[in-house]
Design a protein around this motif. Structure first.
Motif, PDB file in Angstrom:
ATOM      1  N   PHE A 170      16.815 -44.038  65.755  1.00 29.03           N
ATOM      2  CA  PHE A 170      16.796 -44.565  66.965  1.00 29.03           C
ATOM      3  C   PHE A 170      15.176 -44.839  67.825  1.00 29.03           C
ATOM      4  O   PHE A 170      14.972 -46.103  68.286  1.00 29.03           O
ATOM      5  N   LEU A 193      25.068 -50.703  65.168  1.00 31.41           N
ATOM      6  CA  LEU A 193      25.215 -50.307  66.392  1.00 31.41           C
ATOM      7  C   LEU A 193      26.454 -51.296  66.745  1.00 31.41           C
ATOM      8  O   LEU A 193      26.454 -52.154  66.509  1.00 31.41           O
ATOM      9  N   ALA A 202      23.091 -39.206  74.049  1.00 30.57           N
ATOM     10  CA  ALA A 202      22.906 -40.546  72.987  1.00 30.57           C
ATOM     11  C   ALA A 202      22.979 -40.020  71.708  1.00 30.57           C
ATOM     12  O   ALA A 202      23.640 -40.023  70.603  1.00 30.57           O
ATOM     13  N   LEU A 203      21.904 -39.029  71.014  1.00 28.89           N
ATOM     14  CA  LEU A 203      22.334 -37.726  70.445  1.00 28.89           C
ATOM     15  C   LEU A 203      23.501 -37.354  69.445  1.00 28.89           C
ATOM     16  O   LEU A 203      24.362 -37.297  69.121  1.00 28.89           O
ATOM     17  N   GLN A 215      24.971 -45.067  72.558  1.00 26.18           N
ATOM     18  CA  GLN A 215      23.857 -46.266  72.605  1.00 26.18           C
ATOM     19  C   GLN A 215      23.174 -46.936  72.220  1.00 26.18           C
ATOM     20  O   GLN A 215      21.966 -46.334  72.112  1.00 26.18           O
ATOM     21  N   SER A 269      24.741 -45.483  60.254  1.00 20.78           N
ATOM     22  CA  SER A 269      23.416 -45.082  61.283  1.00 20.78           C
ATOM     23  C   SER A 269      23.083 -45.810  61.219  1.00 20.78           C
ATOM     24  O   SER A 269      21.651 -45.741  62.814  1.00 20.78           O
ATOM     25  N   GLN A 301      26.835 -38.373  70.892  1.00 23.45           N
ATOM     26  CA  GLN A 301      27.483 -38.812  70.527  1.00 23.45           C
ATOM     27  C   GLN A 301      27.137 -39.385  69.057  1.00 23.45           C
ATOM     28  O   GLN A 301      27.985 -40.205  68.383  1.00 23.45           O
ATOM     29  N   CYS A 321      18.821 -39.754  76.288  1.00 22.48           N
ATOM     30  CA  CYS A 321      18.695 -40.018  74.488  1.00 22.48           C
ATOM     31  C   CYS A 321      19.376 -38.238  74.709  1.00 22.48           C
ATOM     32  O   CYS A 321      20.180 -38.415  73.474  1.00 22.48           O
ATOM     33  N   LEU A 354      24.472 -40.768  67.516  1.00 24.12           N
ATOM     34  CA  LEU A 354      22.583 -41.729  67.509  1.00 24.12           C
ATOM     35  C   LEU A 354      22.034 -40.704  66.527  1.00 24.12           C
ATOM     36  O   LEU A 354      21.422 -39.909  66.976  1.00 24.12           O
ATOM     37  N   THR A 393      20.862 -46.689  75.348  1.00 24.51           N
ATOM     38  CA  THR A 393      19.393 -46.064  75.058  1.00 24.51           C
ATOM     39  C   THR A 393      18.334 -46.882  74.571  1.00 24.51           C
ATOM     40  O   THR A 393      17.669 -46.598  74.445  1.00 24.51           O
TER      41      THR A 393
END
Length: 351
Positions: A40, A242, A30-31, A247, A239, A33, A27, A35, A250
């Protein structure tokens, strides 16, 4: 057979902590990057809902208790505390700090759980007994250690590696990511909601023992609540899109492993051993995440972090020591008393 059944909750709770440790690392990456944590939370519980709903329908079709409006309200509140509030606030805090900080602060959950279960008379505590005083002292140590960890930095220590294994580059607005105090306060707030979730889940399990169906309803309500929050605060359409990247990995990992497997295992452990048992194994995350973060992120800690973590650990084991002595005394009384005099409480969440 009996020994394997007795060991099952311990094995299950260790698997839960390993899974959560892995999600903390994923997480964070991913955050960084880009996300959106709001998106999420929605996606991972939609995935969990799609997996759990068919399983609950097939496996618990003949032994699912009837639903009442009052029970649905309780499950709605359960999802609000354990997922909508806990996870959104947690991931917001994680965006400001490192996974090791989040895992270290999670050590306050056993203390908070013990306090609330004692207030609700789910745990018996006596100031006149040594074990009762040990558990109270341990609770005070845990909370004090969390405050030290959060508000005192001290000297910066050298890391295990000079360069991180994975370089993190945030996309878009950078607020800077290492806002220690803000991140710690947010994560502590999320853990208060998580503690309420553990206790409320134990109460609901007593009247609704169908674990798969219960977790399906939790994910359903969590998806609705989180979607409402995300649509208000995350209006950027990009946002929600995907791609085949970290991301997506995850989201799939947390949707299948965390929201499906670990939710079910937590419900099982709480039903078998109670909420305090489920909370006492949380410090295992700190060891796993600390080791991984030191090498993956080249994370460096402050002297205040180590002192706070040490105080938390001392407090935790005071609580565990008092709890184990209580359990041993109950086992001894059960082996001595005749069967007609033993009060056997109803076991929650029996499979």
């Amino acid at each position: 057979m009996n020994s394997s059944k007795a060991c099952a909750p311990y094995l299950a709770i260790v698997v839960v902590q390993l899974a959560y440790a892995g999600s903390n690392i994923l997480c964070k990456l991913a955050l960084e990057q880009g996300l959106s944590f709001l998106v999420f939370v929605v996606y991972r519980h939609l995935i969990a809902l799609l997996i759990l709903a068919p399983l609950a329908y097939v496996l618990e079709r003949n032994r699912r208790p009837s639903l009442s409006f009052r029970l649905l309200v309780k499950v709605f509140i359960l999802a609000m505390f354990g997922i909508t509030i806990h996870q959104n606030v947690y991931y917001l805090g994680l965006d400001y700090t490192f996974p090791t900080v989040a895992s270290a602060l999670s050590n306050v959950i056993p203390a908070l759980t013990f306090i609330l279960t004692a207030i609700l008379r789910m745990e018996k505590v006596s100031l006149r007994s040594a074990k009762g005083r040990e558990r109270i002292a341990g609770t005070i140590f845990c909370i004090s250690g969390a405050l030290v960890f959060t508000f005192w930095k001290g000297y910066l220590l050298e890391g295990f590696v000079k360069r991180p294994l994975i370089e993190m580059h945030a996309e878009g607005d950078v607020h800077h990511k290492e806002d220690w105090l803000k991140g710690s306060v947010l994560i502590l707030t999320s853990y208060i909601a998580y503690t309420a979730w553990l206790i409320l889940q134990a109460i609901i399990c007593e009247v609704y023992p169908a674990r798969l169906s219960l977790n399906t309803m939790i994910c359903f309500f969590a998806s609705l609540q989180s979607s409402a929050v995300a649509l208000v605060f995350e209006r950027n359409a990009a946002s929600w899109r995907l791609g085949w990247n970290l991301q997506l990995l995850t989201i799939i990992y947390c949707g299948t492993v965390i929201s499906c497997l670990t939710y079910y295992l937590l419900t099982y452990c709480i039903g078998e051993k109670g909420p305090v048992f489920a909370a006492t194994f949380i410090p295992l995350q700190l060891v796993i995440v600390g080791f991984l973060s030191a090498f993956i992120f080249a994370e460096r800690l402050h002297i205040g972090s180590l002192i706070g973590a040490f105080i938390i650990t001392v407090g935790l084991y005071c609580v565990l020591w008092g709890k184990s002595r209580d359990s041993n005394e109950e086992d001894e009384r059960s082996s001595i008393m005749p069967c007609s005099e033993i009060f056997v409480p109803t076991r929650a969440c029996q499979p």
